[in-house]
Every structure is written in structure tokens, then in C-alpha cells.
Motif scaffolding. Structure first.
Motif, short mmCIF file in Angstrom:
data_model
loop_
_atom_site.label_atom_id
_atom_site.label_comp_id
_atom_site.label_asym_id
_atom_site.label_seq_id
_atom_site.Cartn_x
_atom_site.Cartn_y
_atom_site.Cartn_z
N ARG A 126 0.83 -1.21 0.00
CA ARG A 126 0.00 0.00 0.00
C ARG A 126 0.86 1.26 0.00
NH1 ARG A 126 -5.26 -1.06 1.13
NH2 ARG A 126 -5.51 0.91 0.02
N THR A 127 0.42 2.23 -0.75
CA THR A 127 1.16 3.49 -0.88
C THR A 127 1.40 4.15 0.47
OG1 THR A 127 0.09 3.75 -3.03
CG2 THR A 127 1.16 5.69 -2.12
N SER A 128 0.42 4.05 1.36
CA SER A 128 0.56 4.66 2.68
C SER A 128 0.68 3.59 3.75
CB SER A 128 -0.66 5.53 2.98
OG SER A 128 -0.72 5.81 4.37
N PRO A 129 1.58 3.79 4.72
CA PRO A 129 1.69 2.80 5.81
C PRO A 129 0.45 2.80 6.70
CG PRO A 129 3.08 4.71 6.27
CD PRO A 129 2.54 4.89 4.87
N TYR A 130 -0.39 3.79 6.53
CA TYR A 130 -1.57 3.90 7.39
C TYR A 130 -2.81 3.27 6.76
CZ TYR A 130 1.82 7.25 9.12
OH TYR A 130 2.99 7.82 9.54
N GLN B 129 -3.38 -3.16 5.33
CA GLN B 129 -2.23 -3.85 4.73
C GLN B 129 -2.49 -5.32 4.38
OE1 GLN B 129 1.11 -2.17 4.54
NE2 GLN B 129 -0.07 -0.31 4.94
N THR C 190 4.71 -10.16 -2.03
CA THR C 190 5.26 -8.81 -1.95
C THR C 190 6.67 -8.80 -1.37
OG1 THR C 190 4.23 -8.62 0.21
CG2 THR C 190 3.04 -7.69 -1.66
N GLU C 191 7.08 -9.91 -0.79
CA GLU C 191 8.42 -9.91 -0.22
C GLU C 191 8.95 -11.32 -0.11
OE1 GLU C 191 8.56 -8.66 3.86
OE2 GLU C 191 6.40 -8.95 4.10
N ARG D 77 4.33 -2.71 -8.63
CA ARG D 77 5.33 -1.99 -7.83
C ARG D 77 6.57 -2.83 -7.57
NH1 ARG D 77 0.63 0.00 -6.79
NH2 ARG D 77 0.35 2.24 -6.49
N ASN D 78 6.49 -4.13 -7.82
CA ASN D 78 7.64 -5.00 -7.63
C ASN D 78 8.28 -5.47 -8.93
OD1 ASN D 78 8.28 -5.26 -4.82
ND2 ASN D 78 6.31 -6.25 -4.52
N PHE E 233 3.66 0.47 -13.76
CA PHE E 233 2.94 1.54 -14.47
C PHE E 233 3.88 2.58 -15.07
CE2 PHE E 233 2.21 2.26 -9.82
CZ PHE E 233 3.06 3.32 -9.64
#
Lengths: 254, 254, 254, 254
Positions: free
Chosen positions: A45-49, A52, A78-79, A98-99, A126
Motif C-alpha cells: 500500500r502506498t501509505s503505511p496507514y 495492509q 510482496t516480499e 510496484r515490484n 505503471f
């Protein structure tokens, strides 16, 4: 799963949220005649808040629901920490946009799938050119796993009426440069539920080997990407529209 | 290192290639009056068939050369596996543009630096909005490390006369939205050695807290990014030009 | 007006609105030591329902105010119908970004200025490559008028924190490829009044031969582009900042 | 010509070059069952040194060939000087992408067609948002002519594998925001002859009311855009593919 006379459909929720939600989604996917079920457990997610994802618990729920309805599974890794687990339990390992440039992750996916030959669905970043997508695929192919799916999911441009600009030009270009199957993620490529059916038709008409959408039993209450998710009650209509365009190209659905 | 009346300069080779090369570069950096030395040991490359960096050996050489000349170090961490080692040995941990969206890596950097408060230089992805760069920084800040440097390094646009389009607008925007220091990587932002001096001046004039360039003793034989590296024999001229523009804004060099 | 040791400043309102406004702006421009006064009489607007400029009356007011304060004038010519009039009365004929591709207009400007050799300020379209800007200039140069000013004013990208992305990389690239003077329109290139001073400094530091901004006695009540106009009471500060950076490059202001 | 159950096909050469060429193209268009013939007489070219079209002579040849084969005509009007002539002789007046922002031309087209209600095919600028295309159409609509065709023809992005990025997302967005017919120019949107058939299918599948391509009897010898022109001997195949996809949406060809 992929063949020159097939169009492969993939559907499921952006995120696994609850047992009830994922089972309802899987049931609808199955009843619509779709064979591959997607769902996110680990969410970048773009924001840690932001939400998730449910993590390991989400993975278990996805697998359980898919098994219950006899569906194949796709989920994003993702990891590196979760790769072994995902590789063991999931049919198609997804690398998110994003990866795509996370070459360390790509190398490890290449290594772990070199023997198993499990399918890897590699999303185009993108901001990546078509050439860069093909080079990213080489990280997996050169490790010895030929089963890479290339996924166009929209690129970033100045146009903001849609979330991204779906680059369907990429479909015939990729089909010309590579023998790998090409799938189009219409949900991310448009960001709008009302465009999923026309743009799925367009993707197939352009020559895509498959189409992927997000589908949710109740998009308005989705914890993630509800605005670009098809209500599962419309899945049969979506499948029917895809079938008709596929047949024009002499293809049937998988 | 960063303060409202300072402009911080960072220079060094794209990649650590040989002992001779890295020592020559460090010597030139020192003699030009620069305090921070950059060099890549672990290189993320678009193609798996390109030079991938010297790895651990490169890290050791970088540290040794920097120590010999009394310089601080910056190097990129491309994966979790090398994070502990880099954290232990390097002064400023760089996150490359291709990893700005690698939230898993960001979280781990946040965790490992939460106590040490080591500086993290976070490069803007070439497809990231300014807002997304700030949200990526939150992954580290929210872990408890306030020492994040935001780095503009060019975005991807239709213009191909330069490698990327350096978005200097981002400098005053970031300075307005955040109190974090803003550094501009002029080498990646232009891709051309002949533009490093004018665009470094421009970055400082726009209000940047620092400028970073690639410098190599012999750019024509560099294994990576030679076309955007300043010949180390021109470092003094670069520093002098930076100093003059900094002084217009009432700043001195660090 | 343009020379290798000069930086030329241009300021004035986006649109001529009233006699009072244009005279107040011209007075402030003069008092700040600026020699060239800009103002729009014929406005190309995205929507037919927006304010379209005062037309001929605006042209007369601009000329009158400039004459009263001993200033040179720049105004945009949006169509062939007004070209003769503008050519007769104005010192520098501006071609706006939206007309850079209007080759019919460019040819007619070439024809009418072939003898007069009047200056033409040609703005880069926000979607034009640097090469296309140079080719557009050829439409005027090849007609026999060598006095073309190339103007960078921001390109369209995915970043929406600023109105456009000011491409300062274009400055050194254009200076290398061409002997024509290069001016930067900082108002359109940022869209934000609070960025005009830092980005004007940056443009000069990058090597620009001139900088142009929009300035209005009362930006909050401007009929057009108020958010990117400097309040005229800040013009002296702007000039001073420009002067200091110009001096670093051994240049004085014109 | 346009209706909710029709897909309108438009084909013809980029430029009218010779009597022989334009008659051969018209014959092939007619024999393929297409009703609308396009051809450029006045060509806007990026460089003043490129072929600029045959001008008036080209217009006459286009009209003659179309009349001979009973076809409707489309041609681009690049400047006000030729508008009256084009309005008199041609069925559909095309505004090219480079003139979408030429509001002076749009206003004059609005004025001249206010009574005749002739169709105007308005191409989206390659840097225009969807909203800006709709606002440009307002220049003609607000003059009293409701017959505007919106044309998507590719936007400018970082991807250079294709000449432009065809934004098929724009089709459903425009259909939602407007009742005007939407046509897709697949030749400019891809720049590649080998992509014309798949992307025409995709455009129709996305919901386009029409598709336009460039077709030439001998693309390799075309004076303009040969690489994106279909050989006229393939027109029947193109029509057949379009027909099949149109039928999936319950539409027939016009």
C-alpha cells in the motif's frame, strides 16, 4: 491453461477480508464458470496507514475457499519472506506492478520456481516500457522457469479521468515480441467498475490470452479498491461478454 | 550534515568496479572538498544480463576507500539480505528509485534504523507523484527514524532528449510540504555529463539542500552510467559552481 | 536585448483587464527596472465559456500603458486575423503553447516578419519534444526572420502537484542544439505564485537567456491565472533574486 | 451515419498524392463495402521541409475520386483560408489533433456549419485530457451545430514501442459523459500497420461508434505515414474483422 485458442479468465477480490467474503466471492466465481480465483493476502500500500491485508491468515482463507470450490489460485507475493509459503500453497504467483523492478525478488522467484515450473504472473510497472517488462521476465526465464505470464495493467499518463491509462497497444506488441501469454488486468487499468465489461471485451479483441478483474460480493464495503471491483452478481454477464468476443477470434474460454 | 544554511554535496562512481578506480575516485572527491562519497556495490539492473555490481566485495572497497580519505559513505541497499551489513558499515543508506514502492524493504529499513537513526536517502520513483514520495517516507518515519532525505532524480515523460525529466518543481513543493532535507540527483535526472554543472546550479537555486552526482576517473570506461558521470578531474569546477549559487541563497557548502 | 552576458526579464499580467489594472502593472514593472511588458489581449481558452480577453481594446490599452512607461511589449497572437495589427503595434509577437503546432499561423508570422525581423517568442507546446520545438522555429527562420526566442513553459506529465512540469533540462539541451535565445515562462511552468522566485532563480542558473512571469496588482481578483501571478509589489524582490543568480554566471539583467 | 446500432468505418490514404493513387484507393474502399473515404489535401507537418500535401489540387482529386465511386468524404482543414472551400465540397470536416487547441479555427468551423449542420470530426490532441476534448467540442456545439464526432487517436506517453498510446479507456468514458459519436483513429493511435486489425477490433469492442484507418495501394511508397497504412488489398479482411466484433455488440457496419 494458456493456449492459442483459449482466453483465460481470472476474478476475485482485491483483498481477502473475511471468511464470509472470500467464500462468497469464490462461490460466485465458480458459478460463473471461471476457473482461477485471485485474492490478496499481502498488500503493498502506498501509505503505511492504509489496510495492509490479512497476511498469513488471508492466504489460508484464500486457499481454503478455492479448494472448497475447486478453483485455482493467484496471489501476490510482496516480499521474499512469504515467497516459500506462497510458492507451496498457491498455483500462480503474482508479482505486482510496484515490484516489477524488484530484481532481488524476481531472482528469488526464478530460483524457487526453476524446478516446480509454477506459473508467475508478472505485472508491468505503471512506469515500465514494454521492453523493460520483457527484460524483467528474463529474470525468471533465465533461471529456468518458462512459465511467465505478462500482465498489462495500465500505465501512468497525464490523463486522470481513469486511474491509469490501459495500454492495449501493448497486447499486439507483446504477442509479436514474445511467445509468453499476455493477460490484461482491467480493474487496475481503468479504476472504474463501469468500464470493466467494455474494456475486457477490448482486451480480448486486441488478442489478449486472458483477462483479470477484481470482483467483490459488496464493492461498496470493500476495504480496498471497491470502486474498480465488479459486483459478483455481475460475473455471469462479464463471462458471457468475454465468451462472445473470444469466439470472434476462434477462441473459447478457460 | 543538513541545515537551512548548508548545501550538501555527494559524489562518487555509479558502481564500485576496482580498488584502483574507487580509490582514485575517493581521492578526487576528497581533494575537491566534498565530504560524502557515493558508490554502488549492489546494482539493480533492468536486464539480468547487465553488470550487477561487485556485491560484498564492492561494499568493502567503498568503505576502505572512504575511510582512507576520511569521507562519509552512501550506498544503495537493493534487498533485505544485505541490509544488516550495509546498515553496519555505511553512513547513509540509499533506497533507489526502483525500490521506492518496495514497502517491505522500507519497513525493514525503518525497523533497523529506529534506534541508530542512521540517515536514509529515499529516491523518488520515476513514476511517483510527490505525494507518493512523502507517503513512502512515512514507512521509515513512522518506525521512529526521523532522518530521511528526499531525493528527486527525474521522472519519466514523453521527452527523450534527456534520460529522464528532472522535476525541479518538486524541490519547492517538497520544501513546503515537509521539513525533511531535499537532495537532487542530477546524473539520473539528466543522463548527460554535459548537463551536470548547469542543472546542479539550477537545483541549488531552486532551494535544494543538496546535490548528488556520479563521478568517475574515466567515464568512457565505466561499467555503468558513464555517459552521465562527471570526470573526476572536473569535480573542483563543479564544487566551485555549486558554491557560488549556494552563496546567493546565503548558504555554504557541506 | 539578448546577448550571452544578459538575462532578460519579462513581466506583466496574464490578461489586460482594465485601464487601471494595466497601467498599475506597467508602472510596477517599470519601477522594478524591467524593460519588457507582457499582457494578453487575445486569449485562447480551453472552454468557450471562460473569459476570452478584451481583444482589440486590450491591445490598445497594452500599447498605451507600455508607451507611457517606456516599456517594450509582448503579446500573444492567436489567429491570423489579428496578426497584422499585432505586428504593427507590438515589439515581440508571442506564439502560445497551444499554437506551436499551428503551422499555418507560423508560416504567416514568418512571412510578415521576414522583412521587419521582429522578435517572435515561440512557446513550446506542453506536449512537444525539444526537437519539435526546434522544427516549429524553422517555420519562421526559413522564411527569413532569424529572431526567434524559444520558450520553455512546462510539459504535461502525470505529476499534478504543479500545473505543468517545468522542464529545465530543456534549457541546456536547447543551448547546445541552437543559437537562439531561450526564455523560461515560470508562471505556466509551475502554476503557483509561491514558486516563481525559486524557479526563476533555477531557470537562470540552468543557463536561460531570460525569464518571464505573470504579475498582477491584485492576483486574487485576476480574471485569468491569478494563482500563478506574482503580486506586483513583489517584483523588486523578484528582480533582485534574478540579478544575484545572473551575476554568478557573469551576466547582468536586461 | 451514426446510430446506437451502427459501427461506421472510414478509410483512405494519409495524403492525396496522385490521381492514380487516390482513384485506386477509392476503388478499393468502395469494393470493401466502406462508405466514407478519407484523404489529406492540406497536411500539417512537424517540419517545414516535409511534404506538405497537394493543397487545392488534392482536394479536387479527393472529391472527384469519391464521386466516381459514390463515397462520402473526410478531409482535414488546417487553416481558416481553406475552410470555405472544404465546407463546400467535403462531407465531414476534420480537425486534426494539432488543431484541437486552435480555438480560432474551431469558432470559425462552428460559425460556418451552424446552418449547414455538416459533420465535424474533432480529433483529440495527443496532450489533451478527455475533459479538454469535450470543451473543445463545445466551441462548435455552442455555435449551433450538434454534429460533432469525437475522435480518440492516441496520446503521448513515455512508451515509444508505438507511435502514440491509444487510449481506449477514453471510449467508455466519452460514451458516458456525452451523446456524441466516438470514433477511433487506429493508424495514428498505433503507428503500425500490423496492429490495425487487432486494435480496430478492440476499439469496437470498447464501444466505439466508428473506426478510421489509413489505407494506401502501396504503403511502402507513400509520401506520408506509410508505416501505419493498411495495404488496400487487406481492406476486405479489415472490414470482415470489424463486422464480427460489431455483431457481438448487436451492431452492423455503416
Amino acid at each position: 491453461m494458456f493456449a492459442s485458442d483459449k482466453v483465460t479468465l481470472i476474478a476475485g477480490p482485491c483483498s481477502v477480508e473475511t471468511r464470509e467474503q472470500v467464500f462468497a466471492a469464490a462461490k460466485a466465481v465458480k458459478e460463473a464458470g471461471i476457473k482461477i480465483f485471485r485474492g490478496g493476502a499481502y498488500k503493498p500500500r502506498t501509505s503505511p496507514y492504509s489496510f495492509q491485508g490479512l497476511g498469513d491468515e488471508g492466504l489460508e482463507l484464500l486457499v481454503e475457499a478455492a479448494k472448497n470450490y475447486g478453483l485455482m489460485t493467484v496471489t501476490e507475493v510482496t516480499e521474499v519472506d512469504v515467497l516459500e509459503k506462497v510458492h507451496e500453497k498457491i498455483d500462480v504467483i503474482q508479482v505486482g506492478a510496484r515490484n516489477m523492478d524488484n530484481y532481488s525478488l524476481l531472482k528469488k522467484i526464478g530460483a524457487i520456481t526453476a524446478e516446480s515450473k509454477k506459473w508467475v504472473l508478472l505485472k508491468r510497472s505503471f512506469a515500465a516500457t514494454i521492453e523493460e517488462l520483457l527484460l524483467a521476465a528474463e529474470y525468471i526465464l533465465s533461471a529456468g522457469n518458462p512459465n511467465v505470464i505478462l500482465c498489462e495493467r495500465g500505465i501512468r499518463t497525464f490523463e486522470h479521468a481513469t486511474r491509469f491509462t490501459l495500454d492495449l497497444n501493448a497486447v499486439p506488441v507483446l504477442k509479436k515480441l514474445s511467445t509468453l501469454p499476455v493477460v490484461v488486468d482491467v480493474s487496475h487499468g481503468t479504476g472504474r467498475a463501469d468500464m470493466l465489461i467494455p474494456m475486457s471485451r477490448a482486451a480480448i479483441a486486441a488478442g489478449a490470452d486472458g483477462v483479470m478483474i477484481e470482483a467483490h460480493p459488496n464493492p461498496k464495503e470493500a476495504l480496498c479498491d471497491g470502486q474498480q471491483s465488479l459486483q459478483t452478481s455481475h460475473l455471469k454477464e462479464w463471462v458471457e461478454e468475454c465468451r462472445k468476443v473470444a469466439s470472434v477470434l476462434g477462441k473459447s474460454l478457460y
